[in-house]
Design a protein around this motif. Structure first.
Motif, mmCIF file in Angstrom:
data_model
loop_
_atom_site.group_PDB
_atom_site.id
_atom_site.type_symbol
_atom_site.label_atom_id
_atom_site.label_comp_id
_atom_site.label_asym_id
_atom_site.label_seq_id
_atom_site.Cartn_x
_atom_site.Cartn_y
_atom_site.Cartn_z
ATOM 1 N N ARG A 154 44.062 19.557 34.778
ATOM 2 C CA ARG A 154 43.859 20.022 33.416
ATOM 3 C C ARG A 154 42.626 20.924 33.349
ATOM 4 N N ALA A 155 42.707 21.883 32.436
ATOM 5 C CA ALA A 155 41.638 22.866 32.309
ATOM 6 C C ALA A 155 40.402 22.227 31.701
ATOM 7 N N THR A 156 39.261 22.696 32.116
ATOM 8 C CA THR A 156 37.996 22.238 31.553
ATOM 9 C C THR A 156 37.761 22.966 30.226
ATOM 10 N N PRO A 157 36.876 22.446 29.379
ATOM 11 C CA PRO A 157 36.558 23.164 28.133
ATOM 12 C C PRO A 157 36.094 24.594 28.388
ATOM 13 N N GLU A 158 35.333 24.812 29.447
ATOM 14 C CA GLU A 158 34.864 26.159 29.769
ATOM 15 C C GLU A 158 36.030 27.087 30.094
ATOM 16 N N GLU A 159 37.019 26.564 30.849
ATOM 17 C CA GLU A 159 38.193 27.376 31.193
ATOM 18 C C GLU A 159 39.027 27.676 29.956
ATOM 19 N N LEU A 160 39.163 26.711 29.061
ATOM 20 C CA LEU A 160 39.917 26.945 27.831
ATOM 21 C C LEU A 160 39.262 28.018 26.970
ATOM 22 N N ARG A 161 37.951 27.976 26.872
ATOM 23 C CA ARG A 161 37.243 28.959 26.055
ATOM 24 C C ARG A 161 37.275 30.357 26.672
ATOM 25 N N ALA A 162 37.373 30.424 28.020
ATOM 26 C CA ALA A 162 37.338 31.713 28.711
ATOM 27 C C ALA A 162 38.661 32.474 28.604
ATOM 28 N N ARG A 163 39.727 31.797 28.227
ATOM 29 C CA ARG A 163 41.038 32.466 28.147
ATOM 30 C C ARG A 163 41.098 33.359 26.917
ATOM 31 N N GLU A 164 41.750 34.499 27.077
ATOM 32 C CA GLU A 164 41.881 35.439 25.980
ATOM 33 C C GLU A 164 43.315 35.406 25.445
ATOM 34 N N PRO A 165 43.527 34.938 24.242
ATOM 35 C CA PRO A 165 44.880 34.914 23.684
ATOM 36 C C PRO A 165 45.384 36.328 23.432
ATOM 37 N N ALA A 166 46.690 36.517 23.601
ATOM 38 C CA ALA A 166 47.304 37.828 23.371
ATOM 39 C C ALA A 166 47.437 38.074 21.873
ATOM 40 N N ILE A 167 46.820 39.148 21.398
ATOM 41 C CA ILE A 167 46.919 39.523 19.988
ATOM 42 C C ILE A 167 47.973 40.618 19.877
ATOM 43 N N THR A 168 49.169 40.225 19.511
ATOM 44 C CA THR A 168 50.298 41.139 19.404
ATOM 45 C C THR A 168 50.684 41.295 17.938
ATOM 46 N N PRO A 169 51.500 42.299 17.605
ATOM 47 C CA PRO A 169 51.973 42.412 16.221
ATOM 48 C C PRO A 169 52.669 41.144 15.739
ATOM 49 N N ALA A 170 53.443 40.517 16.622
ATOM 50 C CA ALA A 170 54.124 39.282 16.228
ATOM 51 C C ALA A 170 53.113 38.171 15.945
ATOM 52 N N ALA A 171 52.073 38.072 16.792
ATOM 53 C CA ALA A 171 51.041 37.062 16.572
ATOM 54 C C ALA A 171 50.282 37.343 15.277
ATOM 55 N N ALA A 172 50.075 38.621 14.963
ATOM 56 C CA ALA A 172 49.386 38.978 13.722
ATOM 57 C C ALA A 172 50.202 38.578 12.493
ATOM 58 N N VAL A 173 51.527 38.711 12.593
ATOM 59 C CA VAL A 173 52.391 38.285 11.487
ATOM 60 C C VAL A 173 52.279 36.780 11.281
ATOM 61 N N GLU A 174 52.296 36.020 12.380
ATOM 62 C CA GLU A 174 52.160 34.567 12.274
ATOM 63 C C GLU A 174 50.790 34.186 11.714
ATOM 64 N N ALA A 175 49.745 34.927 12.122
ATOM 65 C CA ALA A 175 48.408 34.642 11.615
ATOM 66 C C ALA A 175 48.327 34.893 10.115
ATOM 67 N N ALA A 176 48.952 35.969 9.665
ATOM 68 C CA ALA A 176 48.949 36.263 8.229
ATOM 69 C C ALA A 176 49.656 35.156 7.451
ATOM 70 N N ALA A 177 50.773 34.653 8.002
ATOM 71 C CA ALA A 177 51.498 33.568 7.339
ATOM 72 C C ALA A 177 50.668 32.297 7.342
ATOM 73 N N ALA A 178 49.938 32.041 8.431
ATOM 74 C CA ALA A 178 49.096 30.845 8.514
ATOM 75 C C ALA A 178 47.955 30.909 7.502
ATOM 76 N N ILE A 179 47.389 32.099 7.307
ATOM 77 C CA ILE A 179 46.312 32.243 6.332
ATOM 78 C C ILE A 179 46.840 31.987 4.921
ATOM 79 N N ALA A 180 48.000 32.530 4.630
ATOM 80 C CA ALA A 180 48.591 32.316 3.303
ATOM 81 C C ALA A 180 48.876 30.831 3.076
ATOM 82 N N ASP A 181 49.378 30.136 4.118
ATOM 83 C CA ASP A 181 49.648 28.704 3.990
ATOM 84 C C ASP A 181 48.351 27.925 3.799
ATOM 85 N N ALA A 182 47.293 28.308 4.510
ATOM 86 C CA ALA A 182 46.003 27.621 4.379
ATOM 87 C C ALA A 182 45.471 27.741 2.959
ATOM 88 N N ARG A 183 45.608 28.897 2.357
ATOM 89 C CA ARG A 183 45.119 29.076 0.983
ATOM 90 C C ARG A 183 45.941 28.229 0.005
#
Length: 358
Positions: A154-183
């Motif tokens: 299993r990855a260490t906390p340092e390894e988890l933090r070092a990973r860069e998530p892919a920011i794609t148009p599809a991910a941005a759409v999901e993020a926008a929906a998540a923000i709307a749900d959070a509000r």
């Protein structure tokens, strides 16, 4: 002897030579033009009758063919029977063809192109070559399953933090929906009378929390003993559980006391699961670990095993059962050694909206 009108022996010799000159070249040409092996046959008796006429020689049998395989071999008249000639030719053609490859699935089902329906029916079963049987277990063999990660990988906390998530148009759409749900969720907390603050979103490689909620006081008046960093949906599940299960259970088991606060062991923590290589729900702000409950009298009821038959045991059982519903995962004493002293509650999505309460 072939007779003519003159009966001259010279005329007979001339006729025989003409017959040989015509028949042999024609027979050779037919053999060369045929698509498959050809068995030479004697010229028609009507044109070759005559005493002393030379018979056209037949090719010798193949070394791997026996007379017993030929249809009608036991019958003396089979050599001159017109009905048997196609079967003989078919047998020779099939013997010359290479056997079907056992590696091809089609070889076992494709008919012999040299045979017609009647010829195949007349041909002995023992003369038809069959494909070799496919080795057991070779058909439909499944590919090797990928090796799953072991607990110590299993990855260490340092390894988890070092990973860069892919920011794609599809991910941005999901993020926008998540923000709307959070509000929308935050508005529900406010409507219920929950006191809270919204922090800055946390992004740490594979870990993070969108608009983390820091709870101060729930609608029932129960205080939070420590700050929290929770997804709003997890904070709302906590509010529902406390209102519908914990407070009523406290009143039932301790009628002369009042539940005033509870203490948690952790909310957001960037880490993998304690057992396994998958990331923890704590690393997403989805989980909270409940340590104990505090009452106005100073009583504290922990989550570890309580005395059998006591009000503390009944209270503990009731609140644990009530958590299964608002939360999708409920773990605690008896689940495993990692949860012997606290309740683990999270809202991780499960198949068909189910729950895992153990």
């Amino acid at each position: 002897m072939l007779r003519t009108d003159t009966g001259s022996p010279g005329r007979i010799l001339s006729l025989r030579r003409r017959l040989l000159d015509v028949s042999i070249p024609a027979l050779v040409a037919a053999m060369l033009a045929a698509p498959g092996p050809v068995v030479a046959q004697a010229p028609d008796a009507a044109t070759t009758q005559g005493e002393g006429a030379e018979a056209v020689p037949l090719p010798a049998s193949r070394p791997d063919e026996g007379d017993a395989d030929a249809p009608g071999a036991d019958s003396p008249s089979s050599a001159s029977s017109d009905d048997d000639k196609p079967a003989v030719a078919a047998t020779a053609a099939a013997s010359a063809a290479p056997p079907p490859s056992p590696e091809s699935d089609e070889a076992a089902t494709m008919p012999d192109p040299a045979l017609t329906g009647e010829e195949a029916a007349e041909r002995p079963v023992t003369a038809i070559p069959l494909p070799e049987r496919r080795p057991a277990g070779s058909a439909g063999a499944a590919p090797a399953a990928p090796v799953s990660a072991q607990p110590d990988e299993r990855a260490t906390p340092e390894e988890l933090r070092a990973r860069e998530p892919a920011i794609t148009p599809a991910a941005a759409v999901e993020a926008a929906a998540a923000i709307a749900d959070a509000r929308t969720c935050e508005a529900e907390l406010t409507r219920r009378g929950v006191e809270y603050t919204v922090g800055e979103s946390i992004s740490e490689g594979d870990c993070g929390v969108l608009r983390p909620i820091d709870l101060d006081r729930l609608s029932s008046g129960v205080l939070m003993s420590q700050p929290t960093q929770l997804l709003c949906r997890s904070a709302l599940a906590l509010e529902i559980w406390m209102t519908t299960s914990v407070v009523p259970a406290a009143k039932t088991q301790f009628p002369d006391d009042t539940l005033s606060a509870f203490r948690h062991a952790s909310t957001y923590v960037c880490r993998s699961r304690s057992s396994g290589s998958r990331i923890s729900e704590h690393a997403r702000g989805s989980a909270i670990d409940i340590a104990d409950f505090g009452f106005a009298s100073g009583r504290r009821v922990g989550v570890e095993a309580q005395e059998k038959g006591s009000p503390e045991q009944a209270f503990q059982r009731s609140v644990r059962e009530g958590a299964c519903g608002p939360f999708k995962t409920v773990l605690g004493p008896g689940t495993d050694a990692d949860h012997a002293t606290h309740f683990h509650l999270d809202i991780a999505a499960r198949r068909r909206g189910g729950t895992y309460c153990k």
